[in-house]
Design an enzyme around this catalytic site. Structure first.
Site, PDB file in Angstrom:
ATOM      1  N   CYS A 155      48.221  40.074  35.796  1.00  0.00           N
ATOM      2  CA  CYS A 155      47.012  40.692  36.352  1.00  0.00           C
ATOM      3  C   CYS A 155      46.525  41.603  35.245  1.00  0.00           C
ATOM      4  CB  CYS A 155      47.322  41.480  37.614  1.00  0.00           C
ATOM      5  SG  CYS A 155      45.943  42.509  38.161  1.00  0.00           S
ATOM      6  N   HIS A 165      44.929  44.199  35.192  1.00  0.00           N
ATOM      7  CA  HIS A 165      45.055  45.642  35.423  1.00  0.00           C
ATOM      8  C   HIS A 165      46.426  46.192  35.001  1.00  0.00           C
ATOM      9  CE1 HIS A 165      41.542  45.207  37.980  1.00  0.00           C
ATOM     10  NE2 HIS A 165      41.542  46.505  38.233  1.00  0.00           N
ATOM     11  N   CYS A 223      40.309  37.621  34.413  1.00  0.00           N
ATOM     12  CA  CYS A 223      40.842  38.014  35.720  1.00  0.00           C
ATOM     13  C   CYS A 223      41.705  36.853  36.192  1.00  0.00           C
ATOM     14  CB  CYS A 223      39.676  38.238  36.679  1.00  0.00           C
ATOM     15  SG  CYS A 223      40.169  38.536  38.386  1.00  0.00           S
ATOM     16  N   GLU A 262      43.148  51.511  40.044  1.00  0.00           N
ATOM     17  CA  GLU A 262      41.704  51.755  40.205  1.00  0.00           C
ATOM     18  C   GLU A 262      41.445  53.209  40.608  1.00  0.00           C
ATOM     19  OE1 GLU A 262      38.723  49.373  40.677  1.00  0.00           O
ATOM     20  OE2 GLU A 262      39.805  48.002  39.360  1.00  0.00           O
ATOM     21  N   ASP A 271      35.538  40.337  34.951  1.00  0.00           N
ATOM     22  CA  ASP A 271      36.671  40.695  35.812  1.00  0.00           C
ATOM     23  C   ASP A 271      36.108  41.237  37.133  1.00  0.00           C
ATOM     24  OD1 ASP A 271      39.490  41.168  36.417  1.00  0.00           O
ATOM     25  OD2 ASP A 271      39.027  43.289  36.269  1.00  0.00           O
ATOM     26  N   SER A 272      36.962  41.270  38.137  1.00  0.00           N
ATOM     27  CA  SER A 272      36.554  41.862  39.415  1.00  0.00           C
ATOM     28  C   SER A 272      36.244  43.355  39.242  1.00  0.00           C
ATOM     29  CB  SER A 272      37.679  41.696  40.431  1.00  0.00           C
ATOM     30  OG  SER A 272      38.845  42.333  39.942  1.00  0.00           O
TER      31      SER A 272
HETATM   32  N1  DGL Z   1      42.337  42.032  37.331  1.00  0.00           N
HETATM   33  C1  DGL Z   1      42.495  41.049  38.369  1.00  0.00           C
HETATM   34  C2  DGL Z   1      43.512  39.993  37.934  1.00  0.00           C
HETATM   35  O1  DGL Z   1      43.786  39.829  36.742  1.00  0.00           O
HETATM   36  C3  DGL Z   1      42.900  41.542  39.738  1.00  0.00           C
HETATM   37  C4  DGL Z   1      42.185  42.679  40.311  1.00  0.00           C
HETATM   38  C5  DGL Z   1      41.740  42.456  41.716  1.00  0.00           C
HETATM   39  O2  DGL Z   1      42.566  42.323  42.635  1.00  0.00           O
HETATM   40  O3  DGL Z   1      40.529  42.419  41.892  1.00  0.00           O
HETATM   41  O4  DGL Z   1      44.044  39.309  38.771  1.00  0.00           O
END
Ligand code: DGL
Length: 273
Positions: free
Chosen positions: A193, A195, A74, A159, A11-12
């Site tokens: 997403c 997150h 991600c 975050e 993931d990012s």
């Molecule tokens: N967790 C990432 C996703 O599922 C997004 C987070 C980011 O913007 O880096 O899209």
């Protein structure tokens, strides 16, 4: 080269940990390496070219770490980089390895959650712009209408550990209002997403009576199924129940934050890309 052959989870930043948690619960015997590219997160507002370049670099690192299979946990990377990696890069750099994303397994099933055939997608700007969800859902559920809303403030709130604050209430309500302005008959909301599961309680509060779907379990079930259907990949994956975490940023920050997403204490290592 390490002696194990772990499954790579990417993931990012921290979001993929919500997926890894569900995968590890269903496949506890396997070895996993998690990489969060925290130094370059968020990916959500970056261009196709940049997300592709960053993701490919991380995938190549997983291959160096001996991973036969990498999951892009991600949505942004799945939307903007996965297809190019699968079609253009893999045949040249590692034809025997596999890279999978989170969009396909989700779109295969999401239509079954809705009674009104109207689904709301909440995601990063990048995922929304890619149009990946409407395109893929159309293939499996052509009768379903898809409404998308980008939520650019949510990843920074999460975050920064502000997702329980009153400030978060404001932005949760704002994006949900914008989604429901598109159709009040939406009965199912996909948190597209990785997150966003951390905001699930607040989202439920501002979208009462709606079904809120997160991806962790869906992706985990799909991986279990994939491994059954692909014994040639499954037999390469080592099984010592080892879990290793890497971050491209500060390990201290990662360890402090990661438990919120993963539900357990984490001891990460640093990766300089
Ligand atoms: N967790 C990432 C996703 O599922 C997004 C987070 C980011 O913007 O880096 O899209």
């Amino acid at each position: 080269m390490p002696s194990t052959q772990p499954i790579g989870i990417f993931d990012s930043g921290y979001g993929g940990l919500t997926v890894l948690k569900e995968i590890a619960a269903k496949l506890p015997q396997y070895d996993f390496i998690y990489l969060g590219d925290n130094a370059r997160a968020p990916y959500g507002s970056r261009s196709f070219e940049t997300v592709y370049r960053y993701t490919l670099e991380c995938v190549q690192w997983f291959f160096k770490m001996n991973c036969p299979l990498v999951i892009l946990a991600c949505n942004t990377a799945s939307a903007k980089a996965l297809r190019s990696i699968q079609q253009r890069d893999l045949p040249q750099i590692a034809p025997e390895k596999r890279v999978l994303g989170v969009i396909r397994p989700t779109t295969e099933i999401i239509g079954t959650f809705s009674m009104t055939n109207k689904i709301g997608i909440l995601a990063t700007s990048g995922t929304v712009q890619s149009n990946s969800y409407p395109i893929e859902i159309e293939k499996f559920f052509p009768e379903t209408e898809v409404f998308q809303q980008a939520c650019p403030m949510w990843v920074p709130l999460i975050e920064n550990n502000e997702h329980h604050s009153d400030g978060a209430d404001y932005f949760v309500k704002e994006y949900l209002d914008l989604l429901f302005q598109q159709s009040k008959d939406i009965d199912t909301i996909l948190l597209a997403c990785t997150h966003y599961p951390l905001l699930k309680n607040k989202i439920m509060q501002f979208a009462p009576g709606k079904k809120i779907v997160s991806q962790g379990e869906i992706v985990a079930d799909s991986l279990v199924d994939y491994l059954k259907r692909h014994p040639e990949i499954e037999k390469k994956c080592s099984k010592n129940s080892e879990m290793v975490f890497y971050t491209t940023d500060s390990t201290q920050d990662f360890d402090n934050h990661a438990s919120i997403f993963y539900g357990q204490k984490v001891n990460s290592k640093h990766l300089e890309l």
